[in-house]
Design a protein around this motif. Structure first.
Motif, short mmCIF file in Angstrom:
data_model
loop_
_atom_site.label_atom_id
_atom_site.label_comp_id
_atom_site.label_asym_id
_atom_site.label_seq_id
_atom_site.Cartn_x
_atom_site.Cartn_y
_atom_site.Cartn_z
N TYR A 1 -30.53 -21.13 -20.08
CA TYR A 1 -29.07 -20.96 -20.09
C TYR A 1 -28.45 -22.34 -20.30
CZ TYR A 1 -24.55 -18.94 -18.52
OH TYR A 1 -23.24 -18.48 -18.45
N GLN B 1 -25.57 -24.32 -19.63
CA GLN B 1 -24.44 -24.22 -18.69
C GLN B 1 -24.20 -25.55 -17.99
OE1 GLN B 1 -25.27 -21.68 -15.25
NE2 GLN B 1 -26.77 -23.18 -14.60
N GLN C 1 -21.75 -27.71 -17.90
CA GLN C 1 -20.43 -28.04 -17.35
C GLN C 1 -20.13 -29.54 -17.57
OE1 GLN C 1 -19.82 -25.86 -13.45
NE2 GLN C 1 -21.92 -25.23 -13.82
N ASN D 1 -15.94 -26.82 -21.31
CA ASN D 1 -17.36 -26.56 -21.16
C ASN D 1 -17.85 -25.49 -22.14
OD1 ASN D 1 -17.52 -28.29 -18.80
ND2 ASN D 1 -16.50 -26.64 -17.69
N TRP E 1 -20.89 -22.53 -22.87
CA TRP E 1 -21.83 -21.65 -22.18
C TRP E 1 -22.56 -20.82 -23.23
CZ3 TRP E 1 -21.39 -22.32 -16.87
CH2 TRP E 1 -20.20 -22.93 -16.43
N GLY F 1 -25.81 -18.14 -23.20
CA GLY F 1 -26.82 -17.46 -22.41
C GLY F 1 -27.24 -16.15 -23.05
N SER G 1 -28.83 -14.02 -18.01
CA SER G 1 -28.07 -15.12 -17.41
C SER G 1 -26.98 -14.57 -16.49
CB SER G 1 -27.43 -15.99 -18.50
OG SER G 1 -28.40 -16.44 -19.43
N THR H 1 -24.31 -15.42 -13.00
CA THR H 1 -23.69 -16.40 -12.10
C THR H 1 -23.29 -15.68 -10.82
OG1 THR H 1 -22.84 -17.66 -13.97
CG2 THR H 1 -21.85 -18.08 -11.83
N LYS I 1 -18.63 -10.94 -21.66
CA LYS I 1 -18.78 -11.41 -20.29
C LYS I 1 -18.19 -10.36 -19.36
CE LYS I 1 -20.22 -15.88 -20.58
NZ LYS I 1 -21.17 -16.62 -19.72
#
Length: 391
Positions: A175, A177, A179, A213, A215, A217, A221, A223, A241
């Motif tokens: 992933y 991710q 940030q 950021n 992302w 995935g 993936s 969170t 998402k």
């Protein structure tokens, strides 16, 4: 990048309604003529405090958020005044459809050849876990710990191949991710494909984003529930998402506890992960609830965390390409994703600094109230600190 906007409407206390529900709790807490929430943790006292907290959950929804469980959807971007008045000041999420249709990314990022060509010489940070759950609670030696992913720098074409290679026999989920403003650092050659900021949000908030950021995935993936100290504008470019959202007033339903921090390490030689506790010891306050427990864990989750499973349903929403979710600061959110036909979901989000104002003071006060369901087994003490990550 454009200079910071200076316009900020002078609204006439539009967020007073949003404060009313917490004032109700404050009145019941401090008024000597009303039942107090005592320091003692007897069954009767816990029941009394639970009734007041549950009233808060109900009135937040009645006065501001609604009871449908749906997030407001706008068919086009709002004006800065509308966005500030109707959503930011009320700490209320919304989805803006057709918000990024002018982005070149919506067409060009659907082609792997474009991405690998534009980032052919870029090294990116890839987060590796055995199951897709980074920054999440996992079992270790008979108890739970807060696990962080193994992070490895690698050329982007190799990273994208690992993300989309869902048929690999090894237990490895990749992933992207990172940030930390990674879109403008690691993926800077793609910057022209998206807006550098969200104009109507920047105008309303009176600033430019602190970070942008990237992302990338796949369907594994995930969170886990957490909150952020940012006003978050989250834009999906490809795939979908799926968000679960709870307002800050539902903090007790998250069962925030202290968990020992642990770190994954991955061996490319053996294809195996090891998970070890950090040294020196470090503890992280994190949400205990898994909203999608496995069949074997479901009864335990429902029994241990009744405030979540028996309380008001979380707000649910799905973001499609072209959509932006405004996720207000301090809202708890859990995120899953559905990939596109090429096996990946790509999103870009903009973090704007939140205002540490009276709402933040109210949240800290509310979180400080010890309040457990009488059905809840004894767990480690809630830590009155902040927890941050993202999706």
């Amino acid at each position: 990048m454009a200079s910071a906007p200076t316009f900020r409407p002078n609204l006439v206390n539009d967020d007073r309604k949003n404060m009313l529900v917490l004032e109700i709790l404050l009145i019941s807490y401090f008024n000597p003529a009303l039942p107090r929430i005592p320091d003692s943790r007897s069954k009767d006292n816990r029941t009394s405090s639970m009734e007041e907290i549950e009233t808060l959950w109900k009135e937040v929804r009645e006065l501001s958020l609604g009871d449908s469980g749906r997030v407001d959807r706008l068919e086009c971007p709002p004006t800065p005044l509308q966005f500030l008045r109707d959503f930011v000041c009320q700490n209320k999420p919304c989805i803006i459809s057709n918000a990024t249709l002018h982005w070149p990314a919506l067409s060009s990022w659907t082609h792997d050849s474009y991405l690998t060509g534009a980032l052919s010489s870029a090294d990116v940070s890839l987060h590796l876990t055995p199951h897709g759950q980074a920054d999440a609670l996992v079992p270790l030696d008979g108890s739970l710990c807060f696990s962080s992913a193994h992070v490895q720098r690698m050329p982007f074409p190799e990273a994208l191949s690992l993300i989309t290679n869902n048929e690999s026999p090894s237990k490895l989920v990749a992933y992207a991710q990172q940030q930390n403003n990674c879109f403008l650092s690691e993926y800077s050659t793609l910057a022209a494909d998206c807006d550098p900021h969200i104009p109507w949000a920047s105008e309303a908030l009176g600033c430019l984003p602190d970070a942008v950021n990237m992302w990338i995935g796949n369907h594994l993936s995930t969170t886990s529930f957490h909150k952020d100290h940012y006003e978050n504008l989250y834009a999906v470019v490809t795939g979908q998402k799926h968000f679960l959202l709870l307002p800050p007033t539902d903090v007790h339903r998250m069962y925030i506890r202290m968990y020992p921090a642990a770190q994954y390490s991955y061996s490319h030689d053996t294809g195996e992960f090891t998970l070890e506790l950090e040294k020196p010891d470090r503890y992280v306050p994190w949400c205990s609830v898994d909203p999608y427990p496995s069949p074997e864990d479901r009864d335990k989750q429902l029994s241990n965390f009744p405030l979540y499973f028996d309380g008001p349903k979380p707000f649910r929403c799905t973001l499609n390409p072209g959509d932006i979710l405004y996720l207000p600061s301090m809202w708890f959110h859990h995120v899953r994703q559905s990939p596109d036909s090429r096996g990946r979901t790509i999103a870009v989000n903009y973090w704007y600094d939140m205002q540490f104002d009276i709402k933040y003071a109210y949240f800290n006060f509310l979180q400080s109230i010890h309040c457990l369901s009488i059905k809840t087994p004894t767990l480690p003490v809630t830590v009155h600190e902040d927890l941050d990550s993202d999706a």
